[in-house]
Motif scaffolding. Structure first.
Motif: not given
Length: 298
Positions: A52-72
């Motif tokens: 949440r802090l990174a999203r607030w500082v950068t002002g852009r959406p940041i995916a917690l788990l980007p891409g299809r392989s992220a959950p694995l």
């Protein structure tokens, strides 16, 4: 401060913070499932706050788990955390950190097998020395009765290597994956404690909370940020801080001295990794110099 000096300072801070992981787990006391519950909950909460802090500082959406392989990738990190804590409960610190240090070589082998990225001859030679070192350490475990803990550490190293390999292949920013992966050990620990009908029991829970919410997030962030300023081999050298310092902290606090065989294997392993890292740094700087020359560099 130059960018290189900044990278060295950041990465050294991460390696130093990581070296306190095992001592804090031991200071917290309690059984493995209680430790996993509190440690994972703290890490997950810290990860969400940082996100949440990174999203607030950068002002852009940041995916917690980007891409299809992220959950694995996150699942592999979570499974590695389970085996790591079990290893802490069943063997000495020196055995764990020396075996975990083999993670980078496991990752190189997996990249070779899955993606055809053949390691350099220097890497293959380093692997051979490290295999000998791990055989000495695990062989000592057969005599001292800590072979189960050594095997847990080996499983953790393999799972970590798989997570690193998949994250690298995805070309995505997986910085939050290790912290989100805490969901798995948190769920498993809660299930085990629930089936046993008891709450988490820790001798000094503050040490586990500090480890999960402060030391590990700091370590992972610093070690993930370092490559922006310094080369990957240089970052790898700072990972050795945990391998060297964690057994020293445990020795000073708990008088848990490594056996002669473990010291022999550990010295071989650290020496091989250090020599390999220095060689990679020399080669990387040579290539950098050559790329700036108009004439071919030999």
């Amino acid at each position: 401060m130059t960018p290189h000096a900044k990278g060295v300072l950041i990465t050294a801070t991460g390696g130093l913070a990581l070296s306190f992981d095992i001592p804090l787990l031991k200071l917290g006391g309690g059984d493995a499932w209680s430790i996993l519950l509190v440690r994972s909950a703290g890490g997950l909460l810290a990860g969400l706050l940082l996100w949440r802090l990174a999203r607030w500082v950068t002002g852009r959406p940041i995916a917690l788990l980007p891409g299809r392989s992220a959950p694995l990738v996150a699942t592999l990190y979570g499974a590695a955390a389970i085996f790591f804590v079990l290893a802490v409960q069943h063997t000495i610190a020196a055995n764990i950190v020396f075996i975990i240090a083999f993670t980078s070589m496991f990752a190189a082998l997996m990249s070779w097998a899955l993606f055809g990225e053949r390691p350099a001859r220097s890497t293959l030679l380093t692997m051979a020395v490290m295999v000998l070192a791990v055989i000495i350490i695990v062989g000592d475990g057969l005599q001292t009765g800590s072979v189960l803990g050594d095997l847990f550490a080996l499983c953790a190293a393999i799972l970590l290597a798989a997570a690193i390999t998949l994250a690298r292949a995805s070309r995505q920013d997986m910085g939050f994956a290790p912290l989100v992966g805490g969901l798995l050990p948190l769920a498993v620990a809660a299930l085990v404690l629930g089936l046993q009908g008891r709450p988490a029991e820790l001798d000094a829970p503050v040490f586990i909370v500090v480890n999960g919410m402060v030391m590990l997030p700091v370590a992972f962030w610093c070690l993930a940020t370092g490559p922006k300023y310094i080369t990957a081999p240089e970052v790898g050298m700072f990972y050795l801080l945990e391998t060297v310092l964690a057994p020293i902290w445990v020795w000073l606090i708990f008088a848990e001295a490594p056996t002669p065989a473990v010291l022999t294997g550990g010295t071989l392993l650290i020496g091989a990794l250090l020599a390999h890292s220095i060689w990679q740094i020399v080669q990387a700087r040579r290539q950098l110099r050559c790329s700036g020359n108009a004439a071919p560099c030999t």
